[in-house]
Design a protein around this motif. Structure first.
Motif, short mmCIF file in Angstrom:
data_model
loop_
_atom_site.label_atom_id
_atom_site.label_comp_id
_atom_site.label_asym_id
_atom_site.label_seq_id
_atom_site.Cartn_x
_atom_site.Cartn_y
_atom_site.Cartn_z
N ASP A 313 42.18 12.85 19.41
CA ASP A 313 42.32 11.52 20.01
C ASP A 313 41.34 10.51 19.42
O ASP A 313 41.40 9.33 19.72
N ARG A 314 40.40 10.99 18.59
CA ARG A 314 39.42 10.09 17.98
C ARG A 314 39.95 9.43 16.70
O ARG A 314 39.35 8.49 16.19
N GLY A 315 41.02 9.96 16.12
CA GLY A 315 41.54 9.36 14.88
C GLY A 315 42.42 10.33 14.11
O GLY A 315 42.80 11.39 14.61
N LYS A 316 42.73 9.94 12.85
CA LYS A 316 43.60 10.77 12.00
C LYS A 316 42.74 11.67 11.12
O LYS A 316 41.72 11.24 10.59
N PHE A 317 43.20 12.92 10.93
CA PHE A 317 42.44 13.85 10.07
C PHE A 317 43.03 13.92 8.66
O PHE A 317 44.21 13.68 8.46
N PHE A 318 42.15 14.26 7.70
CA PHE A 318 42.58 14.44 6.30
C PHE A 318 42.49 15.90 5.88
O PHE A 318 42.75 16.23 4.72
N ILE A 319 42.04 16.78 6.77
CA ILE A 319 41.80 18.18 6.36
C ILE A 319 42.68 19.13 7.18
O ILE A 319 43.08 18.82 8.30
N PHE A 320 42.94 20.29 6.59
CA PHE A 320 43.69 21.35 7.28
C PHE A 320 42.70 22.29 7.98
O PHE A 320 41.55 22.41 7.53
N PRO A 321 43.13 22.98 9.04
CA PRO A 321 42.28 24.03 9.61
C PRO A 321 42.00 25.10 8.54
O PRO A 321 42.80 25.29 7.63
N GLN A 322 40.87 25.75 8.65
CA GLN A 322 40.43 26.80 7.72
C GLN A 322 40.00 26.25 6.35
O GLN A 322 39.75 27.00 5.42
N GLY A 328 28.57 15.46 5.64
CA GLY A 328 28.68 14.20 4.89
C GLY A 328 30.05 13.97 4.28
O GLY A 328 30.32 12.92 3.72
N GLN A 329 30.94 14.97 4.39
CA GLN A 329 32.30 14.80 3.86
C GLN A 329 33.13 13.97 4.84
O GLN A 329 33.02 14.13 6.06
N VAL A 330 33.95 13.06 4.30
CA VAL A 330 34.84 12.26 5.15
C VAL A 330 36.05 13.13 5.47
O VAL A 330 36.82 13.49 4.58
N VAL A 331 36.22 13.49 6.76
CA VAL A 331 37.31 14.40 7.14
C VAL A 331 38.45 13.68 7.85
O VAL A 331 39.49 14.27 8.13
N GLY A 332 38.26 12.38 8.15
CA GLY A 332 39.32 11.66 8.84
C GLY A 332 39.01 10.18 8.96
O GLY A 332 37.96 9.72 8.52
N GLU A 333 39.95 9.46 9.56
CA GLU A 333 39.77 8.02 9.79
C GLU A 333 39.58 7.79 11.28
O GLU A 333 40.42 8.19 12.09
N HIS A 334 38.50 7.13 11.63
CA HIS A 334 38.20 6.87 13.04
C HIS A 334 39.13 5.77 13.55
O HIS A 334 39.50 4.87 12.80
N HIS A 336 38.33 3.49 15.58
CA HIS A 336 37.56 2.25 15.72
C HIS A 336 36.91 1.89 14.39
O HIS A 336 37.02 2.62 13.42
N ASP A 337 36.15 0.75 14.39
CA ASP A 337 35.65 0.29 13.09
C ASP A 337 34.30 0.89 12.71
O ASP A 337 33.77 0.60 11.65
N ASN A 338 33.72 1.74 13.57
CA ASN A 338 32.44 2.35 13.20
C ASN A 338 32.64 3.78 12.71
O ASN A 338 33.67 4.40 12.99
N ASP A 339 31.65 4.29 11.97
CA ASP A 339 31.72 5.68 11.50
C ASP A 339 31.34 6.62 12.64
O ASP A 339 30.52 6.29 13.48
N LEU A 340 31.96 7.80 12.64
CA LEU A 340 31.71 8.77 13.71
C LEU A 340 31.41 10.12 13.07
O LEU A 340 32.19 10.59 12.24
N VAL A 341 30.28 10.71 13.46
CA VAL A 341 29.93 12.04 12.93
C VAL A 341 30.45 13.08 13.92
O VAL A 341 30.14 13.02 15.11
N ILE A 342 31.27 14.02 13.44
CA ILE A 342 31.90 15.00 14.34
C ILE A 342 31.65 16.42 13.83
O ILE A 342 31.38 16.62 12.64
N ASN A 343 31.75 17.37 14.72
CA ASN A 343 31.58 18.77 14.34
C ASN A 343 32.94 19.46 14.34
O ASN A 343 33.47 19.79 15.39
N VAL A 344 33.50 19.66 13.14
CA VAL A 344 34.81 20.32 13.05
C VAL A 344 34.66 21.82 12.80
O VAL A 344 35.64 22.54 12.69
N THR A 345 33.41 22.31 12.75
CA THR A 345 33.20 23.73 12.43
C THR A 345 32.88 24.54 13.70
O THR A 345 32.41 25.65 13.63
N LYS A 346 33.16 23.91 14.85
CA LYS A 346 32.84 24.58 16.11
C LYS A 346 34.00 25.49 16.50
O LYS A 346 35.14 25.03 16.60
#
Length: 410
Positions: A313-322, A328-334, A336-346
């Motif tokens: 719900d935070r935005g569109k992703f550019f990566i597949f699971p696994q 520091g890698q860009v994994v999706g588009e937020h 909103h207009d600010n950058d968001l740091v997320i943990n996709v390895t949880k």
């Protein structure tokens, strides 16, 4: 055959304008062009008429004509033949190969100047050297120098920083063809956001303007016109052909960067777009680029479907699971207009306790997949596209989150 006149043979002293060049690691640079008048033979002594009006004596070692995808060696070529000359030293595009005794030059052709530049850098991401054979700055420098031998509109300038080059060309496509070729040859590199080359003409800051044509179904025409005019495009003409409309605009090159993706989205993939450089005109003012921020991976590891599902719900992703990601890698588009740091390895913490509603199925929206050109047009100033033979990733120039915040404050 009925309507096109037969070719006329022009007799007299030989003349051939060099219109293109090729390069061979065995014979060096090869002059390519069409024989305008007379006959050229193998081993013949000729003069090379330069742009500045001087003449240089030279000799043809070999003559080749073009057959299918390859070339065939011949002993002579005459007026009207398109051929390649081996053995001529120090020629440039627009020079004339002419008679040894009575040289006559043909009017030279102009070569278009580059209108766009990009920063090329060595790959310094955490995943460097995994896929590519050529990863050092020496490899990339040698490859770019080799490209200059046969790629005319290309310019390469070494940057002040080590392992970086400013490469200028005729547009995003021209430069992305070079990047794609290098990637297939086994090179790893990083590329910055395309920048338009501004010029000062009579004390006025000028920028390149392109002629843009869009062919689109009638129902989407108003959307496209609105999109282009927002990016400082001026409509020149509009004509309908059946159910489709041909639109023609004059538009700054800056506005065309990243336009293709938006136009295709707005027209449900129906639009056909083409553009070419027209001239330099005074600067048109600010143009809005991508307004959404990026979603950035917090730590290095494997992306889990569980984590992506919770963040959809935070935005569109550019990566597949696994898929493996790094901090520091860009994994999706937020969204909103600010950058968001997320943990996709949880990953999901498994316990032997049952809880109601915690075992829902994960429903993932397919990730957005970019082509090289789309990725180059998508990134912001503080981002790179990392290109390797097997992968293409987007990343922040500064990978560490705290360092990034510090740099943004400055």
């Amino acid at each position: 055959v009925e309507n096109i006149p037969a070719p006329t043979q022009l007799e007299g002293t030989p003349q051939m304008l060099v219109t293109s060049l090729d390069y061979s690691s065995y014979t060096g640079r090869i002059a390519v062009g069409r024989v305008h008048r007379g006959t050229l033979r193998e081993g013949m002594n000729v003069s090379l008429a330069k742009r500045d009006g001087s003449f240089v004596k030279s000799k043809i070692k070999e003559l080749h004509t073009f057959e299918g995808m390859g070339r065939a060696k011949v002993s002579e070529v005459s007026s009207g033949d398109i051929c390649a000359l081996v053995g001529i030293e120090g020629f440039e595009i627009g020079d004339t190969v002419c008679d040894f005794e009575n040289p006559e030059a043909l009017p030279p052709i102009a070569i278009d100047e580059p209108t766009m530049s990009m920063l090329f850098a060595i790959n310094d991401s955490p995943f460097f050297g995994r896929d590519g054979k050529f990863v050092t700055s020496r490899h990339i420098h040698d490859r770019l120098m080799k490209e200059l031998d046969k790629n005319l509109a290309l310019r390469v300038r070494k940057s002040e920083e080590d392992g970086k080059w400013v490469v200028s060309g005729r547009g995003v496509l021209h430069l992305s063809v070079l990047i794609e070729t290098m990637r297939r040859e086994g090179y790893e590199l990083q590329v910055g956001q395309p920048q338009v080359i501004f010029k000062e003409i009579d004390g006025v800051k000028c920028e390149p303007i392109e002629e843009l044509t869009v062919n689109v179904p009638e129902e989407y025409a108003s959307k496209i016109i609105d999109m282009v005019t927002r990016r400082k495009g001026e409509m020149v003409k509009m004509e309908s052909a059946g159910e489709r409309v041909n639109l023609e605009f004059n538009m700054p090159s800056r506005g065309i960067i990243g336009l293709r993706t938006n136009v295709l989205t707005a027209s449900a993939g129906e639009a056909i777009m083409a553009h070419r450089f027209k001239e330099y005109q005074p600067h048109k003012g600010e143009i809005e680029r991508r307004t959404n921020g990026s979603m950035i991976a917090m730590e290095t590891g494997t992306a889990f479907a569980y984590a992506i599902d919770k963040l959809q719900d935070r935005g569109k992703f550019f990566i597949f699971p696994q898929e493996e990601v790094y901090a520091g890698q860009v994994v999706g588009e937020h969204s909103h207009d600010n950058d968001l740091v997320i943990n996709v390895t949880k990953s999901k913490k498994l316990t032997n306790m049952r809880a109601s509603g915690s075992d829902d199925k994960v429903r993932l929206i397919p990730p957005v997949q970019f082509s090289l050109e789309e990725a180059l047009e998508y990134i912001k100033e503080d981002e790179y596209v990392e290109v390797t033979p097997k992968a293409m990733r987007m990343r922040k120039v500064i990978l560490d989150e705290i360092e990034r915040k510090r740099a943004n404050k400055n």
